[in-house]
Design a protein around this motif. Structure first.
Motif, PDB file in Angstrom:
ATOM      1  N   LEU A  31      39.307  35.794   8.264  1.00  0.00           N
ATOM      2  CA  LEU A  31      39.938  34.921   9.221  1.00  0.00           C
ATOM      3  C   LEU A  31      40.514  33.407   8.989  1.00  0.00           C
ATOM      4  O   LEU A  31      39.589  32.925   8.111  1.00  0.00           O
ATOM      5  N   LEU A  32      41.821  33.025   9.235  1.00  0.00           N
ATOM      6  CA  LEU A  32      42.237  31.827   8.934  1.00  0.00           C
ATOM      7  C   LEU A  32      42.046  30.901  10.109  1.00  0.00           C
ATOM      8  O   LEU A  32      42.930  31.655  11.097  1.00  0.00           O
ATOM      9  N   ARG A  33      41.823  29.793  10.049  1.00  0.00           N
ATOM     10  CA  ARG A  33      41.959  28.835  11.308  1.00  0.00           C
ATOM     11  C   ARG A  33      42.398  27.588  10.644  1.00  0.00           C
ATOM     12  O   ARG A  33      42.024  27.015   9.630  1.00  0.00           O
ATOM     13  N   VAL A  34      43.092  26.756  11.414  1.00  0.00           N
ATOM     14  CA  VAL A  34      43.653  25.403  11.034  1.00  0.00           C
ATOM     15  C   VAL A  34      43.482  24.375  12.347  1.00  0.00           C
ATOM     16  O   VAL A  34      43.907  24.845  13.405  1.00  0.00           O
ATOM     17  N   ILE A  35      43.031  23.184  11.861  1.00  0.00           N
ATOM     18  CA  ILE A  35      42.967  22.064  12.661  1.00  0.00           C
ATOM     19  C   ILE A  35      43.668  21.004  12.112  1.00  0.00           C
ATOM     20  O   ILE A  35      43.408  20.596  11.031  1.00  0.00           O
ATOM     21  N   ASP A  36      44.945  20.400  13.178  1.00  0.00           N
ATOM     22  CA  ASP A  36      45.426  19.290  12.417  1.00  0.00           C
ATOM     23  C   ASP A  36      45.286  18.171  13.644  1.00  0.00           C
ATOM     24  O   ASP A  36      45.747  18.443  14.574  1.00  0.00           O
ATOM     25  N   PHE A  37      44.979  16.784  12.862  1.00  0.00           N
ATOM     26  CA  PHE A  37      44.847  15.925  13.985  1.00  0.00           C
ATOM     27  C   PHE A  37      45.254  14.575  13.230  1.00  0.00           C
ATOM     28  O   PHE A  37      45.182  14.258  12.189  1.00  0.00           O
ATOM     29  N   ASP A  38      45.381  13.669  14.144  1.00  0.00           N
ATOM     30  CA  ASP A  38      45.562  12.274  13.783  1.00  0.00           C
ATOM     31  C   ASP A  38      44.630  11.391  14.847  1.00  0.00           C
ATOM     32  O   ASP A  38      44.186  12.109  15.787  1.00  0.00           O
ATOM     33  N   PRO A  39      44.729   9.982  15.133  1.00  0.00           N
ATOM     34  CA  PRO A  39      43.890   9.634  16.239  1.00  0.00           C
ATOM     35  C   PRO A  39      44.637   9.658  17.547  1.00  0.00           C
ATOM     36  O   PRO A  39      43.925   9.546  18.554  1.00  0.00           O
ATOM     37  N   ASN A  40      46.028  10.418  17.681  1.00  0.00           N
ATOM     38  CA  ASN A  40      46.531  10.624  18.961  1.00  0.00           C
ATOM     39  C   ASN A  40      46.896  11.994  19.174  1.00  0.00           C
ATOM     40  O   ASN A  40      46.981  12.645  20.606  1.00  0.00           O
ATOM     41  N   ASP A  58      52.185  18.483   3.913  1.00  0.00           N
ATOM     42  CA  ASP A  58      53.062  17.229   3.882  1.00  0.00           C
ATOM     43  C   ASP A  58      53.157  16.235   4.827  1.00  0.00           C
ATOM     44  O   ASP A  58      53.938  15.253   4.986  1.00  0.00           O
ATOM     45  N   LYS A  59      52.541  16.548   6.093  1.00  0.00           N
ATOM     46  CA  LYS A  59      52.373  15.651   7.077  1.00  0.00           C
ATOM     47  C   LYS A  59      51.390  14.512   6.961  1.00  0.00           C
ATOM     48  O   LYS A  59      50.532  14.750   6.213  1.00  0.00           O
ATOM     49  N   ASN A  60      51.644  13.444   7.694  1.00  0.00           N
ATOM     50  CA  ASN A  60      50.760  12.405   7.608  1.00  0.00           C
ATOM     51  C   ASN A  60      49.587  12.410   8.701  1.00  0.00           C
ATOM     52  O   ASN A  60      49.455  11.451   9.456  1.00  0.00           O
ATOM     53  N   THR A  61      48.832  13.527   8.542  1.00  0.00           N
ATOM     54  CA  THR A  61      47.754  13.916   9.467  1.00  0.00           C
ATOM     55  C   THR A  61      46.559  14.534   8.645  1.00  0.00           C
ATOM     56  O   THR A  61      46.893  14.522   7.312  1.00  0.00           O
ATOM     57  N   VAL A  62      45.487  14.542   9.251  1.00  0.00           N
ATOM     58  CA  VAL A  62      44.463  15.431   8.457  1.00  0.00           C
ATOM     59  C   VAL A  62      44.439  16.882   8.979  1.00  0.00           C
ATOM     60  O   VAL A  62      44.499  17.172  10.162  1.00  0.00           O
ATOM     61  N   THR A  63      44.470  17.515   8.097  1.00  0.00           N
ATOM     62  CA  THR A  63      44.440  19.154   8.281  1.00  0.00           C
ATOM     63  C   THR A  63      43.102  19.943   7.462  1.00  0.00           C
ATOM     64  O   THR A  63      42.777  19.735   6.544  1.00  0.00           O
ATOM     65  N   TRP A  64      42.566  20.674   8.718  1.00  0.00           N
ATOM     66  CA  TRP A  64      41.355  21.194   8.333  1.00  0.00           C
ATOM     67  C   TRP A  64      41.695  22.982   8.226  1.00  0.00           C
ATOM     68  O   TRP A  64      41.730  23.233   9.366  1.00  0.00           O
ATOM     69  N   PHE A  65      41.804  23.334   7.094  1.00  0.00           N
ATOM     70  CA  PHE A  65      42.144  24.880   7.031  1.00  0.00           C
ATOM     71  C   PHE A  65      40.855  25.532   6.426  1.00  0.00           C
ATOM     72  O   PHE A  65      40.091  25.556   5.352  1.00  0.00           O
ATOM     73  N   ASN A  66      40.381  26.463   7.470  1.00  0.00           N
ATOM     74  CA  ASN A  66      38.923  27.054   7.071  1.00  0.00           C
ATOM     75  C   ASN A  66      39.432  28.580   7.059  1.00  0.00           C
ATOM     76  O   ASN A  66      40.261  29.105   7.670  1.00  0.00           O
TER      77      ASN A  66
END
Length: 354
Positions: A31-40, A58-66
């Protein structure tokens, strides 16, 4: 659940960077899951392929790939190529028997740690290997099976908690490791409650069941120590690591994490000593009871020695035994016996043998 390292014959001779799953398969489909976020902004999606995640790196965000499930070699190959990771890293990820460790590579920090969970229904401890790859904008987590242990971290992200939403992948890695260490402390506390309750039973009724429980708890503590001590070494190394992937302000959190795991190791050591003390108390109590029994039997035997002697004399078959023909001989013999018993009991009492 294997409590010690086991190597299969087909693993012998494999190349260190061979993408070969070394462990027990705990989930059918990866199973693949992704959460991408920044302050807004926040984007949370399940994904079907690794290619769908590559757009985030390459985005200027934080990406959590599980990734839940480590047995799919093709997916591991895609991750290695897509994120330009050394195949040796993914080979270590696929080895579930690997020891807790941390190592910095050119484009990431590799972290491996054992994740322990308490099953409330079966009252057993399950273990799985957790691997984290920390890059500048992406953190990749590898779990052996799907679970909700990291759900509190996801909730903090969804609820726009400022610290985690305004921090980078290094703080997110801390948050995940903090959950793992908190589970260490929780499991030890549950086991500690059982060990402390055992002391009452030990004093009231020291039997074979109690000694079996002591030995069972010692085995559980040894298993916990086998996984927690390497994790402590890993976190100590991580807290002292000077890495470009860790912001200066995040080191204080890793030092806090080190304090927490020190608490876990100290608690496990304390309960291990308590179990050893309880084992000594058990043997001392049993020995004391045995001594009391032997004391009673010895006194009983000593009292009956002169009585047996007297009875032996008058139980002989000689024709000439003067007392046999005296009509009060029987009562005199009983009187002598009783006086002997009383005198011996008084003597034993004064000597504090009773």
């Amino acid at each position: 659940m294997a409590r010690f390292i086991k190597k299969q014959k087909q693993e012998i001779g494999l190349s260190p960077d061979a993408l070969y799953f070394r462990g027990k398969k705990k989930i059918d489909k990866v199973l693949l899951r992704v959460i991408d976020f920044d302050p807004n902004n926040l984007e949370e999606n399940p994904v079907n392929t690794v290619k769908e995640v590559l757009k985030y790196k390459d985005k200027n965000t934080v990406t959590w790939f599980n990734i839940d499930g480590l047995h799919n070699e093709a997916i591991m190959e895609e991750i290695a190529q897509g994120f330009k990771l050394d195949r040796l890293i993914l080979a270590e990820v696929m080895d579930t028997q690997t020891r807790a460790k941390v190592h910095e590579y050119a484009n990431c920090i590799y972290i491996s740690i054992k994740m322990l969970q308490q099953d409330e229904q079966t009252n057993t401890i399950s273990v799985e290997n957790l691997s984290l790859l920390v890059t500048e904008t992406v953190i990749i987590s590898f779990q052996e099976k799907k679970g909700d242990v990291f759900e509190p971290v996801r909730e903090r992200i969804r609820n726009q908690k400022k610290r985690i939403r305004n921090s980078g992948t290094d703080y997110l890695a801390f948050a995940l490791l903090d959950i793992v260490v908190d589970n260490y402390i929780y499991i030890i506390s549950i086991l500690g409650d059982k060990i402390e309750d055992l002391e009452n039973n030990l004093l009231l009724n020291p039997n074979q069941k109690v000694i079996d429980e002591i030995n069972a708890y010692k085995r559980e503590l040894n298993f916990l120590r086998k996984n927690i001590n390497p994790a402590k070494e890993m976190i100590l190394t991580l807290s002292k690591m000077e890495s470009d992937f860790i912001n200066e302000g995040t080191y204080i959190h890793y030092k806090e994490l080190l304090d927490n795991i020190n608490q876990a190791t100290e608690s496990s050591d304390s309960y291990r000593e308590i179990l050893s003390d309880q084992l000594n108390i058990y043997h001392t109590t049993i020995s004391s009871r045995l001594n009391d029994i032997m004391k009673f039997l010895t006194v009983f035997s000593v009292i009956f020695i002169p009585l047996t002697f007297i009875a032996g004399i008058y139980g002989t078959n000689f024709d000439v035994v003067p007392e046999l023909h005296y009509k009060y001989s029987y009562f005199i013999m009983w009187g002598v016996m009783i006086v002997l018993v009383v005198v011996m009991l008084i003597y034993f009492k004064r000597k504090k043998w009773l």
